[in-house]
Design a protein around this motif. Structure first.
Motif, PDB file in Angstrom:
ATOM      1  N   ASN A 111       0.829  -1.206   0.000  1.00 17.74           N
ATOM      2  CA  ASN A 111       0.000   0.000   0.000  1.00 17.74           C
ATOM      3  C   ASN A 111       0.869   1.263   0.000  1.00 17.74           C
ATOM      4  O   ASN A 111       0.475   2.290   0.544  1.00 17.74           O
ATOM      5  N   ASN A 112       2.045   1.183  -0.590  1.00 12.41           N
ATOM      6  CA  ASN A 112       2.933   2.339  -0.613  1.00 12.41           C
ATOM      7  C   ASN A 112       2.745   3.133  -1.900  1.00 12.41           C
ATOM      8  O   ASN A 112       2.410   2.583  -2.948  1.00 12.41           O
ATOM      9  N   THR A 113       2.960   4.423  -1.803  1.00 10.87           N
ATOM     10  CA  THR A 113       2.830   5.323  -2.942  1.00 10.87           C
ATOM     11  C   THR A 113       4.215   5.750  -3.423  1.00 10.87           C
ATOM     12  O   THR A 113       5.042   6.191  -2.622  1.00 10.87           O
ATOM     13  N   LEU A 114       4.454   5.614  -4.717  1.00  8.88           N
ATOM     14  CA  LEU A 114       5.728   6.003  -5.323  1.00  8.88           C
ATOM     15  C   LEU A 114       5.610   7.403  -5.913  1.00  8.88           C
ATOM     16  O   LEU A 114       4.582   7.757  -6.501  1.00  8.88           O
ATOM     17  N   ASP A 115       6.661   8.192  -5.757  1.00 17.26           N
ATOM     18  CA  ASP A 115       6.697   9.513  -6.379  1.00 17.26           C
ATOM     19  C   ASP A 115       6.748   9.373  -7.896  1.00 17.26           C
ATOM     20  O   ASP A 115       7.449   8.509  -8.436  1.00 17.26           O
ATOM     21  N   VAL A 116       6.018  10.230  -8.578  1.00 19.85           N
ATOM     22  CA  VAL A 116       6.036  10.295 -10.039  1.00 19.85           C
ATOM     23  C   VAL A 116       6.623  11.642 -10.441  1.00 19.85           C
ATOM     24  O   VAL A 116       6.172  12.696  -9.983  1.00 19.85           O
ATOM     25  N   HIS A 117       7.649  11.599 -11.299  1.00 10.56           N
ATOM     26  CA  HIS A 117       8.402  12.798 -11.645  1.00 10.56           C
ATOM     27  C   HIS A 117       8.008  13.350 -13.023  1.00 10.56           C
ATOM     28  O   HIS A 117       7.483  12.633 -13.876  1.00 10.56           O
ATOM     29  N   ASP A 118       8.311  14.607 -13.193  1.00 14.28           N
ATOM     30  CA  ASP A 118       8.191  15.253 -14.496  1.00 14.28           C
ATOM     31  C   ASP A 118       9.235  14.632 -15.426  1.00 14.28           C
ATOM     32  O   ASP A 118      10.406  14.530 -15.058  1.00 14.28           O
ATOM     33  N   PRO A 119       8.860  14.222 -16.641  1.00 14.54           N
ATOM     34  CA  PRO A 119       9.847  13.625 -17.551  1.00 14.54           C
ATOM     35  C   PRO A 119      11.004  14.555 -17.887  1.00 14.54           C
ATOM     36  O   PRO A 119      12.102  14.092 -18.210  1.00 14.54           O
ATOM     37  N   ALA A 120      10.761  15.855 -17.807  1.00 18.14           N
ATOM     38  CA  ALA A 120      11.787  16.813 -18.226  1.00 18.14           C
ATOM     39  C   ALA A 120      12.585  17.402 -17.072  1.00 18.14           C
ATOM     40  O   ALA A 120      13.445  18.250 -17.285  1.00 18.14           O
ATOM     41  N   GLY A 121      12.321  16.962 -15.849  1.00 21.62           N
ATOM     42  CA  GLY A 121      13.034  17.555 -14.721  1.00 21.62           C
ATOM     43  C   GLY A 121      12.887  16.730 -13.464  1.00 21.62           C
ATOM     44  O   GLY A 121      12.250  15.671 -13.462  1.00 21.62           O
ATOM     45  N   PRO A 122      13.462  17.214 -12.375  1.00 16.02           N
ATOM     46  CA  PRO A 122      13.466  16.442 -11.126  1.00 16.02           C
ATOM     47  C   PRO A 122      12.207  16.602 -10.276  1.00 16.02           C
ATOM     48  O   PRO A 122      12.074  15.949  -9.256  1.00 16.02           O
ATOM     49  N   GLN A 123      11.290  17.460 -10.709  1.00 19.13           N
ATOM     50  CA  GLN A 123      10.133  17.750  -9.877  1.00 19.13           C
ATOM     51  C   GLN A 123       9.216  16.537  -9.720  1.00 19.13           C
ATOM     52  O   GLN A 123       8.958  15.805 -10.673  1.00 19.13           O
ATOM     53  N   VAL A 124       8.716  16.351  -8.494  1.00 14.96           N
ATOM     54  CA  VAL A 124       7.694  15.348  -8.229  1.00 14.96           C
ATOM     55  C   VAL A 124       6.340  15.976  -8.542  1.00 14.96           C
ATOM     56  O   VAL A 124       5.993  17.028  -7.992  1.00 14.96           O
ATOM     57  N   VAL A 125       5.586  15.339  -9.436  1.00 14.67           N
ATOM     58  CA  VAL A 125       4.319  15.923  -9.885  1.00 14.67           C
ATOM     59  C   VAL A 125       3.111  15.077  -9.484  1.00 14.67           C
ATOM     60  O   VAL A 125       1.972  15.436  -9.802  1.00 14.67           O
ATOM     61  N   GLY A 126       3.358  13.966  -8.814  1.00 13.64           N
ATOM     62  CA  GLY A 126       2.248  13.123  -8.402  1.00 13.64           C
ATOM     63  C   GLY A 126       2.740  11.863  -7.734  1.00 13.64           C
ATOM     64  O   GLY A 126       3.896  11.774  -7.311  1.00 13.64           O
ATOM     65  N   GLY A 127       1.863  10.884  -7.643  1.00 14.51           N
ATOM     66  CA  GLY A 127       2.219   9.609  -7.034  1.00 14.51           C
ATOM     67  C   GLY A 127       1.386   8.491  -7.615  1.00 14.51           C
ATOM     68  O   GLY A 127       0.332   8.729  -8.212  1.00 14.51           O
ATOM     69  N   ILE A 128       1.865   7.262  -7.446  1.00 11.71           N
ATOM     70  CA  ILE A 128       1.105   6.094  -7.895  1.00 11.71           C
ATOM     71  C   ILE A 128       1.225   4.998  -6.845  1.00 11.71           C
ATOM     72  O   ILE A 128       2.326   4.670  -6.384  1.00 11.71           O
ATOM     73  N   ASN A 129       0.082   4.468  -6.443  1.00 13.58           N
ATOM     74  CA  ASN A 129       0.005   3.373  -5.481  1.00 13.58           C
ATOM     75  C   ASN A 129      -0.398   2.121  -6.263  1.00 13.58           C
ATOM     76  O   ASN A 129      -1.577   1.914  -6.546  1.00 13.58           O
ATOM     77  N   LEU A 130       0.595   1.320  -6.625  1.00 12.53           N
ATOM     78  CA  LEU A 130       0.335   0.151  -7.470  1.00 12.53           C
ATOM     79  C   LEU A 130      -0.587  -0.842  -6.793  1.00 12.53           C
ATOM     80  O   LEU A 130      -1.499  -1.391  -7.420  1.00 12.53           O
ATOM     81  N   GLY A 131      -0.356  -1.094  -5.496  1.00 12.29           N
ATOM     82  CA  GLY A 131      -1.187  -2.063  -4.791  1.00 12.29           C
ATOM     83  C   GLY A 131      -2.635  -1.654  -4.772  1.00 12.29           C
ATOM     84  O   GLY A 131      -3.535  -2.471  -5.067  1.00 12.29           O
ATOM     85  N   ALA A 132      -2.906  -0.402  -4.438  1.00 16.11           N
ATOM     86  CA  ALA A 132      -4.287   0.075  -4.391  1.00 16.11           C
ATOM     87  C   ALA A 132      -4.918   0.044  -5.777  1.00 16.11           C
ATOM     88  O   ALA A 132      -6.084  -0.344  -5.927  1.00 16.11           O
ATOM     89  N   ARG A 133      -4.148   0.458  -6.788  1.00 18.17           N
ATOM     90  CA  ARG A 133      -4.679   0.470  -8.155  1.00 18.17           C
ATOM     91  C   ARG A 133      -5.023  -0.937  -8.617  1.00 18.17           C
ATOM     92  O   ARG A 133      -6.055  -1.151  -9.271  1.00 18.17           O
ATOM     93  N   MET A 134      -4.184  -1.908  -8.271  1.00 23.46           N
ATOM     94  CA  MET A 134      -4.456  -3.284  -8.687  1.00 23.46           C
ATOM     95  C   MET A 134      -5.638  -3.858  -7.919  1.00 23.46           C
ATOM     96  O   MET A 134      -6.471  -4.583  -8.493  1.00 23.46           O
ATOM     97  N   ARG A 135      -5.740  -3.547  -6.641  1.00 22.29           N
ATOM     98  CA  ARG A 135      -6.865  -4.089  -5.860  1.00 22.29           C
ATOM     99  C   ARG A 135      -8.190  -3.580  -6.380  1.00 22.29           C
ATOM    100  O   ARG A 135      -9.154  -4.343  -6.508  1.00 22.29           O
ATOM    101  N   GLU A 136      -8.251  -2.303  -6.698  1.00 24.69           N
ATOM    102  CA  GLU A 136      -9.519  -1.748  -7.180  1.00 24.69           C
ATOM    103  C   GLU A 136      -9.878  -2.276  -8.569  1.00 24.69           C
ATOM    104  O   GLU A 136     -11.043  -2.272  -8.957  1.00 24.69           O
ATOM    105  N   THR A 137      -8.862  -2.714  -9.317  1.00 25.95           N
ATOM    106  CA  THR A 137      -9.110  -3.237 -10.658  1.00 25.95           C
ATOM    107  C   THR A 137      -9.403  -4.719 -10.672  1.00 25.95           C
ATOM    108  O   THR A 137     -10.318  -5.184 -11.390  1.00 25.95           O
ATOM    109  N   PHE A 138      -8.662  -5.495  -9.902  1.00 27.76           N
ATOM    110  CA  PHE A 138      -8.742  -6.958  -9.995  1.00 27.76           C
ATOM    111  C   PHE A 138      -9.640  -7.599  -8.949  1.00 27.76           C
ATOM    112  O   PHE A 138     -10.098  -8.729  -9.150  1.00 27.76           O
ATOM    113  N   LEU A 139      -9.894  -6.931  -7.841  1.00 24.49           N
ATOM    114  CA  LEU A 139     -10.735  -7.520  -6.802  1.00 24.49           C
ATOM    115  C   LEU A 139     -12.172  -7.020  -6.973  1.00 24.49           C
ATOM    116  O   LEU A 139     -12.684  -6.232  -6.182  1.00 24.49           O
ATOM    117  N   VAL A 140     -12.800  -7.486  -8.036  1.00 28.90           N
ATOM    118  CA  VAL A 140     -14.178  -7.073  -8.331  1.00 28.90           C
ATOM    119  C   VAL A 140     -15.045  -8.315  -8.499  1.00 28.90           C
ATOM    120  O   VAL A 140     -14.548  -9.407  -8.711  1.00 28.90           O
TER     121      VAL A 140
END
Length: 237
Positions: free
Chosen positions: A208-237
Motif C-alpha cells: 500500500n505504498n505510494t511512489l513519487d512520479v516525476h516530471d519527464p523533463a526535470g526532477p520535480q515530483v508531480v504526483g504519485g502512484i500506489n500500485l497495490g491500491a490500483r491493482m486491488r480496485e481493478t482486480f478484486l471485483v
C-alpha cells in the motif's frame, strides 16, 4: 474454445492482413523515441490509427512482440552474466521479480532497447490502450488468453524495473503501468474463465505504498502512484 467459435462463426469480422502490415509499419516508422512529438500525443495518435479490428490485431501483436523481445533480451543478458562471472540467473516469464531482486544492478531494462524499435511509452503504451478499449472484440479476432499473459508480463517488467532496475518513475512510466493494469482488468472481464492472477501482481496487491512520479523533463515530483491500491480496485471485483 469460445474465442475460436466466435472467430469462425462471425461473418461480420473481416480482417485484412495486408492492411495490418501497413498499419504496423506505419506505427513503427512514424513514432517512438525518434519522434519530436511528446509521448502522450504519440499515444493518442496511434490509438486513433488503430481504431478498428485490424488495428486491434496490430495492437495485440505489438504487446506480444514487446514481451517476446524483452524476454529474449533478458535471457541474453543472463547468459552474458554467466559467461563473464559464472553466476547463473534464472529467467522466468511468469515472474521476473526474483530475477530483478537478485541481479537488478547487473541488468538493463529491455523495453528501452527493443530490436523492433517499439518504445514502451509510445507504441507499446498506445497498443495497450487499444487492447483494453476493445477488449470485448478480442475473442472475435484472436485468443485473448495468451495476450493477457503478455500484458501481465509487460506490467511485471515495468514495475520490477522501478524497484530494482533503477528505471525512473516519471509520468510516462506511470501512465504505462496504469494502462497495463486497466487493460488487464478489461481483458479479464472479457474472458469467460479468467486465469489466476500471476505472482508479481499478487505480491504487489499486498502493498500500500505510494511512489513519487516525476516530471519527464526535470526532477520535480508531480504526483504519485500506489500500485497495490490500483491493482486491488481493478482486480478484486
Amino acid at each position: 474454445m469460445r474465442w475460436l467459435r466466435q472467430l469462425l462463426g462471425s461473418r461480420r469480422v473481416q480482417l485484412d492482413p495486408g492492411r495490418q502490415q501497413a498499419l504496423l509499419r506505419d506505427v513503427r516508422q512514424r513514432y517512438g523515441a525518434r519522434s519530436q512529438v511528446r509521448f502522450p500525443e504519440q499515444v493518442e495518435a496511434i490509438t486513433q490509427l488503430l481504431n478498428d479490428d485490424d488495428g486491434l490485431v496490430v495492437a495485440a501483436r505489438i504487446v506480444s512482440e514487446a514481451a517476446d523481445e524483452a524476454h529474449a533480451d533478458l535471457q541474453a543478458q543472463a547468459h552474458d552474466v554467466h559467461r563473464r562471472t559464472g553466476r547463473r540467473l534464472l529467467v522466468h516469464r511468469r515472474n521476473y521479480r526474483p530475477l530483478w531482486k537478485e541481479a537488478g544492478a547487473a541488468l538493463r531494462w529491455p523495453l528501452f532497447a527493443l530490436p523492433s524499435g517499439l518504445h514502451p511509452y509510445a507504441q507499446v503504451s498506445a497498443a495497450v490502450v487499444v487492447v483494453g478499449s476493445r477488449a470485448p472484440r478480442l475473442g472475435r479476432v484472436s485468443d485473448p488468453n495468451p495476450l493477457l499473459t503478455r500484458v501481465f508480463e509487460v506490467l511485471d517488467l515495468t514495475t520490477a524495473s522501478w524497484e530494482y532496475g533503477r528505471v525512473r518513475v516519471d509520468t510516462d512510466a506511470a501512465a504505462l503501468a496504469d494502462r497495463l493494469i486497466s487493460t488487464a482488468g478489461q481483458v479479464l472481464a472479457a474472458i469467460d474463465d479468467p486465469p489466476r492472477l500471476p505472482p508479481p501482481v499478487r505480491e504487489l496487491m499486498r502493498r500500500n505504498n505510494t511512489l513519487d512520479v516525476h516530471d519527464p523533463a526535470g526532477p520535480q515530483v508531480v504526483g504519485g502512484i500506489n500500485l497495490g491500491a490500483r491493482m486491488r480496485e481493478t482486480f478484486l471485483v
